[in-house]
Design an enzyme around this catalytic site. Sequence first.
Site, PDB file in Angstrom:
ATOM      1  N   ARG A 126       0.868  -1.185   0.000  1.00  6.26           N
ATOM      2  CA  ARG A 126       0.000   0.000   0.000  1.00  6.26           C
ATOM      3  C   ARG A 126       0.894   1.222   0.000  1.00  6.26           C
ATOM      4  O   ARG A 126       1.685   1.423   0.921  1.00  6.26           O
ATOM      5  CB  ARG A 126      -0.923   0.017   1.217  1.00  6.26           C
ATOM      6  CG  ARG A 126      -2.153   0.937   1.009  1.00  6.26           C
ATOM      7  CD  ARG A 126      -2.942   1.145   2.280  1.00  6.26           C
ATOM      8  NE  ARG A 126      -2.150   1.898   3.228  1.00  6.26           N
ATOM      9  CZ  ARG A 126      -2.106   1.660   4.539  1.00  6.26           C
ATOM     10  NH1 ARG A 126      -2.809   0.696   5.079  1.00  6.26           N
ATOM     11  NH2 ARG A 126      -1.346   2.402   5.323  1.00  6.26           N
ATOM     12  N   GLU A 145       4.987   7.061   2.262  1.00  4.91           N
ATOM     13  CA  GLU A 145       5.800   5.840   2.390  1.00  4.91           C
ATOM     14  C   GLU A 145       5.122   4.737   1.610  1.00  4.91           C
ATOM     15  O   GLU A 145       3.959   4.861   1.218  1.00  4.91           O
ATOM     16  CB  GLU A 145       5.929   5.411   3.865  1.00  4.91           C
ATOM     17  CG  GLU A 145       4.589   5.056   4.475  1.00  4.91           C
ATOM     18  CD  GLU A 145       4.680   4.169   5.718  1.00  4.91           C
ATOM     19  OE1 GLU A 145       5.748   3.602   6.006  1.00  4.91           O
ATOM     20  OE2 GLU A 145       3.648   4.024   6.387  1.00  4.91           O
ATOM     21  N   ASN A 147       4.130   0.684   2.120  1.00  2.29           N
ATOM     22  CA  ASN A 147       4.069  -0.411   3.089  1.00  2.29           C
ATOM     23  C   ASN A 147       4.106  -1.728   2.336  1.00  2.29           C
ATOM     24  O   ASN A 147       3.197  -2.026   1.564  1.00  2.29           O
ATOM     25  CB  ASN A 147       2.761  -0.324   3.889  1.00  2.29           C
ATOM     26  CG  ASN A 147       2.645   0.998   4.632  1.00  2.29           C
ATOM     27  OD1 ASN A 147       3.285   1.201   5.657  1.00  2.29           O
ATOM     28  ND2 ASN A 147       1.850   1.911   4.103  1.00  2.29           N
ATOM     29  N   SER A 152      -2.719  -2.647   6.030  1.00  2.00           N
ATOM     30  CA  SER A 152      -4.046  -3.037   6.510  1.00  2.00           C
ATOM     31  C   SER A 152      -5.160  -2.160   5.944  1.00  2.00           C
ATOM     32  O   SER A 152      -4.920  -1.243   5.168  1.00  2.00           O
ATOM     33  CB  SER A 152      -4.063  -3.028   8.037  1.00  2.00           C
ATOM     34  OG  SER A 152      -3.672  -1.783   8.505  1.00  2.00           O
ATOM     35  N   LYS A 307      12.191   2.826   5.093  1.00  2.00           N
ATOM     36  CA  LYS A 307      12.257   4.267   4.803  1.00  2.00           C
ATOM     37  C   LYS A 307      13.631   4.651   4.256  1.00  2.00           C
ATOM     38  O   LYS A 307      13.751   5.573   3.453  1.00  2.00           O
ATOM     39  CB  LYS A 307      11.880   5.053   6.050  1.00  2.00           C
ATOM     40  CG  LYS A 307      10.399   4.840   6.373  1.00  2.00           C
ATOM     41  CD  LYS A 307       9.909   5.525   7.602  1.00  2.00           C
ATOM     42  CE  LYS A 307       8.401   5.429   7.714  1.00  2.00           C
ATOM     43  NZ  LYS A 307       7.886   4.106   8.096  1.00  2.00           N
ATOM     44  N   LYS A 366      12.501  10.996  10.287  1.00  2.00           N
ATOM     45  CA  LYS A 366      11.897   9.662  10.418  1.00  2.00           C
ATOM     46  C   LYS A 366      12.916   8.600  10.800  1.00  2.00           C
ATOM     47  O   LYS A 366      13.875   8.365  10.070  1.00  2.00           O
ATOM     48  CB  LYS A 366      11.265   9.244   9.085  1.00  2.00           C
ATOM     49  CG  LYS A 366      10.109  10.105   8.653  1.00  2.00           C
ATOM     50  CD  LYS A 366       9.416   9.459   7.459  1.00  2.00           C
ATOM     51  CE  LYS A 366       8.156  10.202   7.120  1.00  2.00           C
ATOM     52  NZ  LYS A 366       7.379   9.473   6.091  1.00  2.00           N
ATOM     53  N   GLU A 370       8.055   1.403  11.653  1.00  2.00           N
ATOM     54  CA  GLU A 370       6.735   1.379  11.028  1.00  2.00           C
ATOM     55  C   GLU A 370       5.680   1.391  12.128  1.00  2.00           C
ATOM     56  O   GLU A 370       5.981   1.086  13.275  1.00  2.00           O
ATOM     57  CB  GLU A 370       6.546   0.074  10.227  1.00  2.00           C
ATOM     58  CG  GLU A 370       7.572  -0.191   9.162  1.00  2.00           C
ATOM     59  CD  GLU A 370       7.499   0.793   8.022  1.00  2.00           C
ATOM     60  OE1 GLU A 370       6.400   1.294   7.737  1.00  2.00           O
ATOM     61  OE2 GLU A 370       8.554   1.093   7.435  1.00  2.00           O
ATOM     62  N   GLY A 371       4.471   1.696  11.738  1.00  2.00           N
ATOM     63  CA  GLY A 371       3.358   1.505  12.673  1.00  2.00           C
ATOM     64  C   GLY A 371       2.845   2.767  13.329  1.00  2.00           C
ATOM     65  O   GLY A 371       1.946   2.720  14.166  1.00  2.00           O
ATOM     66  N   ARG A 452      -7.599   7.754   4.669  1.00  2.00           N
ATOM     67  CA  ARG A 452      -7.631   7.898   6.134  1.00  2.00           C
ATOM     68  C   ARG A 452      -7.528   9.371   6.470  1.00  2.00           C
ATOM     69  O   ARG A 452      -6.787  10.109   5.805  1.00  2.00           O
ATOM     70  CB  ARG A 452      -6.453   7.151   6.774  1.00  2.00           C
ATOM     71  CG  ARG A 452      -6.592   5.645   6.742  1.00  2.00           C
ATOM     72  CD  ARG A 452      -5.321   4.968   7.214  1.00  2.00           C
ATOM     73  NE  ARG A 452      -4.198   5.367   6.379  1.00  2.00           N
ATOM     74  CZ  ARG A 452      -2.926   5.182   6.709  1.00  2.00           C
ATOM     75  NH1 ARG A 452      -2.601   4.608   7.836  1.00  2.00           N
ATOM     76  NH2 ARG A 452      -1.965   5.581   5.890  1.00  2.00           N
TER      77      ARG A 452
HETATM   78  P1  ADP Z   1       4.624   4.801   9.634  1.00  2.00           P
HETATM   79  O1  ADP Z   1       5.422   3.687   9.088  1.00  2.00           O
HETATM   80  O2  ADP Z   1       4.793   4.989  11.075  1.00  2.00           O
HETATM   81  O3  ADP Z   1       3.194   4.742   9.184  1.00  2.00           O
HETATM   82  P2  ADP Z   1       4.786   7.183   7.961  1.00  2.00           P
HETATM   83  O4  ADP Z   1       5.913   7.561   7.115  1.00  2.00           O
HETATM   84  O5  ADP Z   1       3.562   6.712   7.262  1.00  2.00           O
HETATM   85  O6  ADP Z   1       5.298   6.101   9.004  1.00  2.00           O
HETATM   86  O7  ADP Z   1       4.419   8.405   8.884  1.00  2.00           O
HETATM   87  C1  ADP Z   1       3.374   8.343   9.831  1.00  2.00           C
HETATM   88  C2  ADP Z   1       2.447   9.545   9.675  1.00  2.00           C
HETATM   89  O8  ADP Z   1       3.179  10.774   9.795  1.00  2.00           O
HETATM   90  C3  ADP Z   1       1.769   9.624   8.316  1.00  2.00           C
HETATM   91  O9  ADP Z   1       0.592   8.863   8.316  1.00  2.00           O
HETATM   92  C4  ADP Z   1       1.518  11.115   8.181  1.00  2.00           C
HETATM   93  O10 ADP Z   1       0.342  11.477   8.896  1.00  2.00           O
HETATM   94  C5  ADP Z   1       2.699  11.739   8.899  1.00  2.00           C
HETATM   95  N1  ADP Z   1       3.779  12.047   7.934  1.00  2.00           N
HETATM   96  C6  ADP Z   1       4.768  11.234   7.536  1.00  2.00           C
HETATM   97  N2  ADP Z   1       5.580  11.800   6.640  1.00  2.00           N
HETATM   98  C7  ADP Z   1       5.098  13.042   6.435  1.00  2.00           C
HETATM   99  C8  ADP Z   1       5.493  14.132   5.616  1.00  2.00           C
HETATM  100  N3  ADP Z   1       6.560  14.040   4.824  1.00  2.00           N
HETATM  101  N4  ADP Z   1       4.751  15.266   5.674  1.00  2.00           N
HETATM  102  C9  ADP Z   1       3.677  15.354   6.489  1.00  2.00           C
HETATM  103  N5  ADP Z   1       3.252  14.360   7.283  1.00  2.00           N
HETATM  104  C10 ADP Z   1       3.945  13.207   7.278  1.00  2.00           C
HETATM  105 MG    MG Z   2       2.355   5.092   7.383  1.00  2.00          MG
END
Ligand code: ADP
Ligand code: MG
Length: 476
Positions: A126, A145, A147, A152, A307, A366, A370-371, A452
Amino acid sequence: MAQGIQEDVMLNTALIKELADVAKDEALLQGVLMRIKETPNSSELATYAPFTLFPTPVPKAVFLQALAVQTHYNTLVDKISQDPDFLQESLASTVAVDDFTARLFRIHQQILKEGRSQTIVLGINRSDYMLDQREDGSSSLKQIEINTFAASFGGLSSHTPDVHRHILKIAGRLEESQRILDNNPAAGLARAVAKAWELYGSEKAVVMFLVEESQRNIFDQRYIESELWKRNIPTKRKRFDDVFKTGSLDHDKRLFVEGEEVAVVYFRNGYMPQNYTSEQDWDARLLMERSRAVKCPDISTHLAGTKKVQQVLARPGVLEKFFPDQPQVVEQIRATFAGLYTLDLGPEGDKTVALALAAPDRFVLKPQREGGGNNIYGSEICRVLEGAKTSTERTAYILMDKINPTASQNYLLRRDAPLIISNCLSELGAFGVYVRQGTDMVMNECVGHLLRTKSSEYSDGGVAAGVAVLDNPLLV
Ligand code: ADP
Ligand code: MG
């Protein structure tokens, strides 16, 4: 986002209360369900999975762009998973400081050394995006990102469209209700799992869902199980502990758990360090990886979704290496990249540190996790980077441009939460599946989407973390 529900509806408290009550009932009727947090391993009491009262407007062009690029992302993930040198080079600095990634990497190396015992690969991805929206009204799709492990909500999101259609009709918005798209990722995910199972070629062998200890989100997975049973494909739900205690490989490396042969291991657990509560859980993971069962994902595909790999892919020339004769594909994928910056030791990483310290609000820091709930924002970025300015600790992170979607107003419906209007940000996901047998890609499809939405007060956190809720795009 512009063009949402009119203000007279949004601020009519009596109407909103009435709509919210109906919406919750409709969610239950449609099977948008979650177990309650008090009893996550029992279905005696369930509630609606959190969702928005109204769908969120999404520009049609970017929505279609996300779906269109998905099969290329599938191909990319698959190519990376078959390129051990690329994985090694990309992850070297992360592996040196991050124990979890190092552990996964060691499993990967062991499998390489032994030789893979299965040539069938099943990928369920996803890719998540936010819209970078500018003052001139233009918006561009930027990947947050991808996944490759336990992505899910393909099940529940197959059932949310009818809930929003119903609510829009009651709110007198018939035309909009007809514009809510059908969505059925569960069927597509099951089709891919079924294909892998068929290719494995043993009628009695099961599809094993490797599940968490706490199973609140079981219904999301049950939809996929149901689809498989409709095809007479047996499924089983097992935990790491079950695999450790009863799992074994025969002389052909066929995996047996509790006496049954496993054709496909579909991991819905194992992406966070906390998922491994003992050495035995790690032994179980290794046993499954070594086996002839088709793994979704296998260890190298798991690593392809990190990542750090995402950041390396954004470097000049890297996508070209994976698609040497397909400049249009490179272009299509790269158009969705936000700025991503290395924190490896050396002048380039030093430049990243300076960039972040000068304007921390423009970035997200970051770690390799994950999660949800792990990212670092604002002044906290300065604190972390000043502490690790020139040390290897900083290589546990990547830096990314912060995406700025325009907020829209909505009501987030969640058990026991007050019914209040929230400023919301949305994240769009596209589900992709593929099955490869040796060098033959036998299936590569985009099978649906997920929207979401969360309150803009929170910068991070998913549905499971109690921050984001399920939503549907209303194309505009
Ligand atoms: P995870 O693996 O924890 O899901 P993500 O990269 O999806 O990691 O980041 C988690 C959340 O942080 C995302 O769902 C989003 O709401 C926010 N986020 C992540 N990267 C960005 C970004 N570059 N700009 C704005 N919000 C972000
Ligand atoms: Mg995410």
